[in-house]
Design an enzyme around this catalytic site. Structure first.
Site, mmCIF file in Angstrom:
data_model
loop_
_atom_site.group_PDB
_atom_site.id
_atom_site.type_symbol
_atom_site.label_atom_id
_atom_site.label_comp_id
_atom_site.label_asym_id
_atom_site.label_seq_id
_atom_site.Cartn_x
_atom_site.Cartn_y
_atom_site.Cartn_z
ATOM 1 N N HIS A 12 0.843 -1.213 0.000
ATOM 2 C CA HIS A 12 0.000 0.000 0.000
ATOM 3 C C HIS A 12 0.877 1.262 0.000
ATOM 4 C CE1 HIS A 12 -0.140 -0.573 4.668
ATOM 5 N NE2 HIS A 12 0.869 0.217 4.355
ATOM 6 N N HIS A 59 -1.884 4.943 9.438
ATOM 7 C CA HIS A 59 -0.530 5.443 9.686
ATOM 8 C C HIS A 59 -0.609 6.771 10.426
ATOM 9 C CE1 HIS A 59 -0.283 2.722 6.218
ATOM 10 N NE2 HIS A 59 0.993 2.528 6.496
ATOM 11 N N HIS A 193 10.281 -3.611 3.790
ATOM 12 C CA HIS A 193 10.684 -2.202 3.740
ATOM 13 C C HIS A 193 10.955 -1.698 5.152
ATOM 14 C CE1 HIS A 193 6.302 -1.745 4.323
ATOM 15 N NE2 HIS A 193 6.364 -0.437 4.404
ATOM 16 N N GLU A 240 4.138 -5.154 8.579
ATOM 17 C CA GLU A 240 2.787 -5.032 7.993
ATOM 18 C C GLU A 240 2.326 -6.351 7.367
ATOM 19 O OE1 GLU A 240 2.836 -0.274 6.750
ATOM 20 O OE2 GLU A 240 3.267 -1.772 5.225
#
Ligand code: DHB
Ligand code: FE
Length: 279
Positions: A12, A59, A193, A240
């Site tokens: 995302h 977030h 990431h 995530e």
């Protein structure tokens, strides 16, 4: 009865949303990624789910550290795109499905998942970028959406195993809804990431591809990967990936892999797409 027709997992990455919003998909930097994504768009166009239950993380857009729900379900009739600092994304308001969402809330809570219930909530790139990846830029989103928000921001996040069990409970909830809805359960975030600290920029393609195999073939084992291992191998934001377990948990033990895409990198992320259907 309503039915789960697919599990769709996708990164995302906010910059992907910006590239779409600013019409930069054909630029040399972006074209190779968006060419790959065409296969997903064709798949979704043919599948035409009525509802997407989207497991994503906020977030720090809807929630600050004042309030940290581990698992939350959105039951509103609509969810506005959040302002993440540059104004809300120019995408349609996200239509909810209050009847199914309330049914899921009841089913999940009586199934002993202590969901937070949101009657009003903006949704950030964690939810809107996957919609853009799946559907492009339609004037209105072609499916109704039930936001399933997961805390992966503030330690401790839920385990992959807990997320898999939640996915199974979501399946039971959907299976018991007296409607004809065809539902896709979407898991977002990842793959590897890390946006901060000494290892910022970390990408681990070998781990990501192995995780895809693992999730397909042995989700129980994938669910047991610890937070420490996930963060060591996939970076601090790679955690995530626990949300992919929610989508996988909503399907049977045996699945067909319908689609797999990996593109490295988009922004700071090893970008993955993985689609399963029941055998
Ligand atoms: C990036 C990826 C994310 O998942 C996110 O939430 C924010 C930024 C990135 O690759 O830049
Ligand atoms: Fe993220």
């Amino acid at each position: 009865m309503a039915e789960v027709v697919a599990a769709i997992c996708t990164s995302h990455v906010p910059a992907v949303g910006v590239a779409i919003d600013q019409g930069r998909q054909a630029e040399p930097k972006w074209a190779p990624y968006f060419e790959k994504i065409e296969a997903l768009r064709a798949y979704v166009e043919e599948l035409q789910p009525d509802v997407c239950v989207i497991a994503y993380n906020d977030h720090a857009s809807a929630f600050s550290l004042q309030l940290i729900p581990t698992f939350l379900i959105g039951v509103a009739a609509e969810f506005p795109p959040a302002d993440e600092g540059w104004g809300p994304r120019p995408v349609p308001t996200v239509p909810g499905h209050p009847e199914l969402a309330w049914h899921m809330a009841e089913s999940l809570i009586l199934d002993e998942f202590d969901m937070t219930i949101a009657n009003e909530m903006p949704v950030d790139h964690g939810l809107t970028v996957p919609l853009s990846v799946m559907y492009g830029q339609p004037p209105a989103w072609p499916c109704r959406v039930i936001p399933l928000c997961v805390n992966v921001i503030q330690y401790p996040p839920p385990t992959g195993h807990r997320c898999m069990m939640l996915g199974r409970a979501i399946r039971r909830a959907i299976d018991s809804f007296p409607g004809a809805e065809r539902v896709a359960v979407v898991g977002t975030g990842g793959m590897s990431h890390q946006l901060q600290g000494e290892r910022a920029g970390l990408i681990n393609i070998e781990f990501d591809l192995a995780y895809m195999d693992h999730l397909r073939d042995d989700p129980e084992a994938a669910a047991k990967i610890s937070h420490t291992e996930l963060m060591r191998e996939a970076g601090s934001e790679g955690i995530e990936l626990v949300m992919w377990q929610i989508a996988r948990g909503a399907l049977d033990p045996a699945v067909h892999e319908k689609l797999r895409i990996n593109h490295v990198p988009t922004s700071n992320t090893s970008n993955g797409v993985l689609v399963f259907e029941n055998v």
